[in-house]
Write an enzyme that holds these catalytic residues in place. Structure first.
Site, PDB file in Angstrom:
ATOM      1  N   HIS A 109       0.804  -1.047   0.143  1.00 29.65           N
ATOM      2  CA  HIS A 109      -0.003  -0.090  -0.019  1.00 29.65           C
ATOM      3  C   HIS A 109       0.893   1.122   0.030  1.00 29.65           C
ATOM      4  O   HIS A 109       2.087   1.348   0.332  1.00 29.65           O
ATOM      5  CB  HIS A 109      -0.955   0.025   1.214  1.00 29.65           C
ATOM      6  CG  HIS A 109      -0.158  -0.217   2.483  1.00 29.65           C
ATOM      7  ND1 HIS A 109       0.465   1.140   3.104  1.00 29.65           N
ATOM      8  CD2 HIS A 109       0.168  -1.115   3.269  1.00 29.65           C
ATOM      9  CE1 HIS A 109       1.097   0.588   4.143  1.00 29.65           C
ATOM     10  NE2 HIS A 109       0.809  -0.690   4.391  1.00 29.65           N
ATOM     11  N   ALA A 156      15.852 -13.408  16.985  1.00 29.86           N
ATOM     12  CA  ALA A 156      14.450 -13.671  17.117  1.00 29.86           C
ATOM     13  C   ALA A 156      13.489 -12.437  17.380  1.00 29.86           C
ATOM     14  O   ALA A 156      13.845 -11.655  18.297  1.00 29.86           O
ATOM     15  CB  ALA A 156      14.095 -14.810  18.430  1.00 29.86           C
TER      16      ALA A 156
END
Length: 183
Positions: A109, A156
């Site tokens: 977008h 992570a």
């Protein structure tokens, strides 16, 4: 386990992997698999994405590819429950470890409020390049236009939105370099 039993087990596994490679090549004509790719999990491809996976790469759990772009994964990699969305291109080097992470080379977008409901333009996309021997940890998100240098680690849960130099560890949102590997 005796030496003979190990050899038989190895032969059976090679046959199983060869059958899986054949089945996935038939199922997905836009998928190119290198020699001795081990598909221990499943592959899912959507929206016409073209995928090339290098020799001896291992696929664990469900690995998903989407978009009209191109994905190239090098040799001797591990993809473990990885999701790659490619509207342009995503390139992964050799000997990489990709855990349960996501890579997106598009925003999908426009950012300016007056353009948000318009079709996405070229400024919303950018290729992703991951160098050799890179480890991307679980729940990490790699965004459009990023280059990750050789021998780096993405921790992570890290959101990677700018380039990562070679031989470093990055963590956090946004990413921060927390360690440098010395030669």
């Amino acid at each position: 386990m005796t030496g003979e039993a190990r050899r038989r087990r190895g032969a059976v596994l090679r046959t199983v992997f060869a059958l899986r490679r054949s089945w996935y090549r038939l199922r997905y004509p836009r998928l190119t698999l290198g020699r001795d790719v081990e598909i221990r999990g499943r592959i899912r491809m959507r929206r016409g994405v073209r995928v090339t996976i290098g020799d001896r790469t291992r696929i664990n759990k469900l690995v998903r590819f989407a978009g009209p772009g191109e994905v190239r994964v090098g040799a001797d990699c591990l993809l473990n429950a990885t999701w790659i969305g490619s509207w342009v291109s995503v390139t992964v080097g050799d000997r990489c470890l990709l855990s349960n992470c996501e890579m997106l080379d598009s925003d999908f977008h426009n950012l300016p409020p007056e353009l948000r409901h318009e079709p996405a333009g070229p400024q919303t996309e950018g290729p992703i390049v991951v160098g050799d021997n890179v480890w991307i940890g679980t729940h990490a998100l790699v965004l459009k236009g990023v280059h990750i240098g050789d021998d780096s680690v993405v921790g992570a849960g890290t959101v990677v939105r700018s380039d990562v130099p070679p031989r470093v560890v990055v963590v956090g949102n946004p990413q921060q370099t927390v360690k440098k590997f010395h030669d």
